[in-house]
Design a protein around this motif. Structure first.
Motif, PDB file in Angstrom:
ATOM      1  N   UNK A  79     -13.402  -9.932   9.191  1.00  0.00           N
ATOM      2  CA  UNK A  79     -14.544  -9.384   8.463  1.00  0.00           C
ATOM      3  C   UNK A  79     -15.804 -10.184   8.754  1.00  0.00           C
ATOM      4  N   UNK A  80     -15.657 -11.502   8.821  1.00  0.00           N
ATOM      5  CA  UNK A  80     -16.807 -12.350   9.162  1.00  0.00           C
ATOM      6  C   UNK A  80     -17.263 -12.073  10.596  1.00  0.00           C
ATOM      7  N   UNK A  81     -16.306 -11.873  11.485  1.00  0.00           N
ATOM      8  CA  UNK A  81     -16.648 -11.552  12.881  1.00  0.00           C
ATOM      9  C   UNK A  81     -17.460 -10.264  12.958  1.00  0.00           C
ATOM     10  N   UNK A  82     -17.070  -9.275  12.160  1.00  0.00           N
ATOM     11  CA  UNK A  82     -17.827  -8.014  12.181  1.00  0.00           C
ATOM     12  C   UNK A  82     -19.278  -8.252  11.766  1.00  0.00           C
ATOM     13  N   UNK A  83     -19.464  -9.035  10.710  1.00  0.00           N
ATOM     14  CA  UNK A  83     -20.828  -9.285  10.224  1.00  0.00           C
ATOM     15  C   UNK A  83     -21.644 -10.115  11.213  1.00  0.00           C
ATOM     16  N   UNK A 129      -8.992  -6.428  11.163  1.00  0.00           N
ATOM     17  CA  UNK A 129      -9.934  -6.107  10.094  1.00  0.00           C
ATOM     18  C   UNK A 129     -10.397  -4.654  10.180  1.00  0.00           C
ATOM     19  N   UNK A 130     -10.672  -4.179  11.379  1.00  0.00           N
ATOM     20  CA  UNK A 130     -11.119  -2.788  11.513  1.00  0.00           C
ATOM     21  C   UNK A 130     -10.047  -1.824  10.990  1.00  0.00           C
ATOM     22  N   UNK A 131      -8.774  -2.183  11.206  1.00  0.00           N
ATOM     23  CA  UNK A 131      -7.698  -1.352  10.659  1.00  0.00           C
ATOM     24  C   UNK A 131      -7.629  -1.436   9.140  1.00  0.00           C
ATOM     25  N   UNK A 137     -10.743   0.063   5.667  1.00  0.00           N
ATOM     26  CA  UNK A 137     -10.862   1.241   4.804  1.00  0.00           C
ATOM     27  C   UNK A 137     -10.106   1.103   3.478  1.00  0.00           C
ATOM     28  N   UNK A 138      -9.047   0.313   3.451  1.00  0.00           N
ATOM     29  CA  UNK A 138      -8.312   0.106   2.194  1.00  0.00           C
ATOM     30  C   UNK A 138      -7.579  -1.232   2.268  1.00  0.00           C
ATOM     31  N   UNK A 139      -8.360  -2.265   2.038  1.00  0.00           N
ATOM     32  CA  UNK A 139      -7.851  -3.620   2.232  1.00  0.00           C
ATOM     33  C   UNK A 139      -6.656  -3.925   1.325  1.00  0.00           C
TER      34      UNK A 139
END
Lengths: 240, 240
Positions: free
Chosen positions: A164-168, A188-190, A193-195
């Motif tokens: 998630x940090x990598x995405x940001x 994280x991408x997977x 949508x519903x962690x």
């Protein structure tokens, strides 16, 4: 040629010897539940947190007026004020504002103490994800996410935080030079949508499975509940 | 209650101390390229393979009639018959049938030698994926996939192999008790539709990037090219 700082992920503290943290920012993460609880504690007005390895040492802080918090193998240890649940800091009947906390946990404290060679050691959780990302951008240094893991081994929830940090940070950081970062990002991408449902697969989550633990997990996967960055300073964790 | 054997994944040899391999089957994997080359060599008629840690020791085997193969940092080492490319065993102008091979590689040999406490140590690659899965089913023991990784750290391609094996073994094995297995499996589901393209993200793959390396990679991601399982027996790797 890139001049972007890099984002790397140390998947467990056992792999820290492969990383040189000097000159870098370490983001220590133990989603279930040490770092989530630390973020919550400081947001609730705790003045500072002293992370400790040993139960006995932690217990001695009570005499100095500290609240003491201890968890071993996912359970609150006997004789301590608090366990490892973030809700321990949110009980209106037992307010923590203005108090200091001495805390010892299975994995999180160890990850923190092994990261102290970094230029800055901050505490990450989904609860303060955006704040950690903003801090990392300000520093303009290489970042290593240090996942606390589970007894030295990989775990899913800490890795997902790294993703998630990598995405940001992707616009400003190199997130492609490390396979660990790439894998965390893809997972994280997977999961995004519903962690909470995704994490129900996790061995650790099922290990913690109980009414209290499920309530904790639902809380620990909330994004950006708190806009603060806990940072290590002189043996204490304080709000940056 | 489950009586299924479990499939666990050791993401790098640095984490092997967390696993007790006794009574278990270890599947050692170094997709790029040590274990892919070993599978190819045995399929091409090599009688046995001696894996070695040191270049000098490997070199001494030439006097005993061995072909010698050595790779350091992704390149063929000077003074050896072969590097780490599977195509070294497929050159019709230099047939290997009936020859023995002494091999030393950066990561793969180390992973093998650290796995010897297992009941059986076999060599896995995408090239012999189905055969490894069949072997694991026959054994009816817990399986640990030992990823060779890259200089001690996590890599994507070995983890993806573990995920592919998890998919095949899911009906008969417990693949949900380990977060590493779950993550590997999820990554594999993402990568499976186009493994070669997915791996082009990988740091290691880009590190190897060259005409020869791309050709190797295209070969190493082929599924089930060979129906054989290399197994460790008395210091040699032979066809089971």
């Amino acid at each position: 040629m890139t001049t972007q700082p890099s984002l790397d992920v140390c998947l467990t503290p056992e792999l820290l010897s492969l990383f040189d943290l000097r000159g870098r920012v370490a983001v220590v993460v133990d989603i279930l539940r040490a770092t989530s609880s630390m973020v919550t504690a400081l947001a609730a007005g705790v003045t500072h947190i002293v992370p400790l390895s040993e139960l006995e040492e932690c217990r001695t802080y009570a005499a100095q007026g500290y609240l003491t918090a201890a968890e071993r193998d996912g359970r609150q240890a006997a004789g301590f004020d608090l366990g490892n649940s973030p809700f321990g800091y949110l009980d209106e009947a037992a307010p923590v504002r203005g108090r200091a906390v001495a805390i010892t946990t299975t994995n999180g404290t160890r990850a923190l103490q092994l990261s102290l060679s970094a230029d800055a050691v901050v505490v990450g959780a989904f609860l303060n994800l955006q704040a950690v990302a903003a801090f990392a951008r300000q520093q303009q240094k290489d970042v290593v996410v240090v996942c606390a893991g589970w007894k030295g081994n990989f775990n899913l929830e800490d890795t997902l935080f790294a993703g998630a940090l990598a995405e940001l940070l992707a616009p400003d950081f190199d997130i492609t030079s490390s396979d660990a970062t790439l894998a965390a990002y893809q997972l994280w991408l997977q999961a995004k949508p519903d962690l909470a449902t995704y994490l129900l697969q996790s061995a650790h989550v099922r290990r913690l499975n109980s009414l209290e633990a499920n309530k904790d997990m639902d809380f620990c996967v909330r994004l950006n509940e708190y806009d603060l960055v806990p940072i290590w300073r002189d043996g204490r964790i304080v709000v940056n």
